[in-house]
Scaffold this motif. Structure first.
Motif, short mmCIF file in Angstrom:
data_model
loop_
_atom_site.label_atom_id
_atom_site.label_comp_id
_atom_site.label_asym_id
_atom_site.label_seq_id
_atom_site.Cartn_x
_atom_site.Cartn_y
_atom_site.Cartn_z
N ALA A 143 2.46 4.02 10.44
CA ALA A 143 1.98 2.77 10.04
C ALA A 143 2.12 2.88 8.48
N TYR A 144 2.44 1.63 7.96
CA TYR A 144 2.63 1.57 6.40
C TYR A 144 1.28 0.59 5.88
N TRP A 145 0.35 1.44 5.48
CA TRP A 145 -1.13 1.15 4.94
C TRP A 145 -0.68 -0.16 3.88
N ALA A 146 -1.33 -1.10 4.16
CA ALA A 146 -1.79 -2.33 3.10
C ALA A 146 -0.16 -2.86 2.79
N ALA A 147 0.84 -3.00 3.68
CA ALA A 147 2.17 -3.38 3.33
C ALA A 147 2.18 -4.60 3.02
N CYS A 148 1.50 -5.55 3.35
CA CYS A 148 1.70 -7.05 2.84
C CYS A 148 1.00 -7.24 1.76
N LEU A 149 1.59 -7.55 0.73
CA LEU A 149 1.17 -7.78 -0.55
C LEU A 149 -0.14 -9.21 -0.60
N ASP A 150 0.24 -10.13 0.41
CA ASP A 150 -0.49 -11.46 0.41
C ASP A 150 -1.86 -11.00 0.96
N THR A 151 -1.71 -10.41 2.30
CA THR A 151 -2.85 -10.19 3.15
C THR A 151 -3.50 -8.88 3.29
N ARG A 152 -2.84 -7.74 2.42
CA ARG A 152 -3.10 -6.58 2.60
C ARG A 152 -3.23 -5.77 3.75
N ARG A 153 -2.52 -6.46 4.87
CA ARG A 153 -2.49 -5.97 6.29
C ARG A 153 -1.36 -4.91 6.28
N SER A 154 -1.80 -3.90 7.12
CA SER A 154 -0.75 -2.86 7.33
C SER A 154 0.24 -3.26 8.51
N SER A 193 7.73 -3.31 15.45
CA SER A 193 7.55 -3.25 14.15
C SER A 193 6.54 -4.57 13.93
N LYS A 194 5.35 -4.57 13.60
CA LYS A 194 4.79 -5.77 13.37
C LYS A 194 3.34 -5.70 12.62
N LYS A 195 3.20 -6.61 11.78
CA LYS A 195 1.84 -6.66 11.05
C LYS A 195 0.70 -6.54 11.67
N GLN A 196 -0.27 -5.64 11.48
CA GLN A 196 -1.42 -5.31 12.43
C GLN A 196 -2.49 -6.77 12.01
N ALA A 220 -2.80 3.72 18.76
CA ALA A 220 -3.18 3.04 19.94
C ALA A 220 -2.12 2.05 20.48
N ALA A 221 -1.48 1.36 19.68
CA ALA A 221 -0.42 0.45 20.36
C ALA A 221 0.58 1.19 20.96
N ALA A 222 1.05 2.25 20.44
CA ALA A 222 2.21 3.05 21.22
C ALA A 222 1.56 3.65 22.49
N ILE A 223 0.39 4.37 22.25
CA ILE A 223 -0.20 4.96 23.75
C ILE A 223 -0.46 3.67 24.85
N CYS A 224 -0.61 2.55 24.32
CA CYS A 224 -0.85 1.24 25.47
C CYS A 224 0.42 1.30 26.04
N GLU A 225 1.51 1.13 25.04
CA GLU A 225 2.93 0.99 25.75
C GLU A 225 3.53 2.33 26.56
N LEU A 226 2.99 3.39 26.02
CA LEU A 226 3.54 4.51 26.94
C LEU A 226 2.98 4.56 28.18
#
Length: 127
Positions: free
Chosen positions: A59-70, A87-90, A106-112
């Motif tokens: 995960a890339y923490w607070a990647a979006c400068l507009d929304t601060r979503r990871s 690869s998706k914004k949380q 958690a997202a990766a484990i659901c897919e696995l």
């Protein structure tokens, strides 16, 4: 079978460019500089094949400068073949990098789990 490179680390940056602005042009220049310095790094698909599921996430923490979503990213291999990747914004803002990493895991484990059930339903033996 020939190996094919894939750049998972760029998929989110390319998707953001659907409605570009000046800030996106600056971001694209950043991406191009990144590509220049990481040109030797990529994923390759081998012709060898074993049926073992392996997953990797980050995960890339607070990647979006507009929304601060990871941004969440994961890739899952069946043997040496990349099956799904994302690869998706949380959906929510994470208050810490640990929380962003937890959501990515958690997202990766659901897919696995989903893939493991499909492989089991198809009666394919894995290890």
């Amino acid at each position: 079978m020939a190996s094919q490179p894939n750049r998972l680390d760029l998929s989110y940056a390319v998707r953001v460019l659907e409605s570009p602005k000046q800030s996106h042009l600056e971001a694209m220049h950043h991406v191009l500089r990144y590509l220049k310095w990481t040109s030797g790094q990529s994923l390759f698909f081998s012709s060898k094949f074993d049926l073992q599921l392996k997953g990797f996430c980050d995960a890339y923490w607070a990647a979006c400068l507009d929304t601060r979503r990871s941004v969440t990213g994961y890739c899952i291999f069946l043997g040496n073949a990349l099956v799904p990747w994302k690869s998706k914004k949380q959906h929510r803002v994470s208050r810490s990098s640990a929380k962003a990493e937890y959501r990515s895991m958690a997202a990766a484990i659901c897919e696995l789990s989903w893939l493991k059930n499909i492989i089991s339903d198809l009666s394919v033996a894995t290890h």
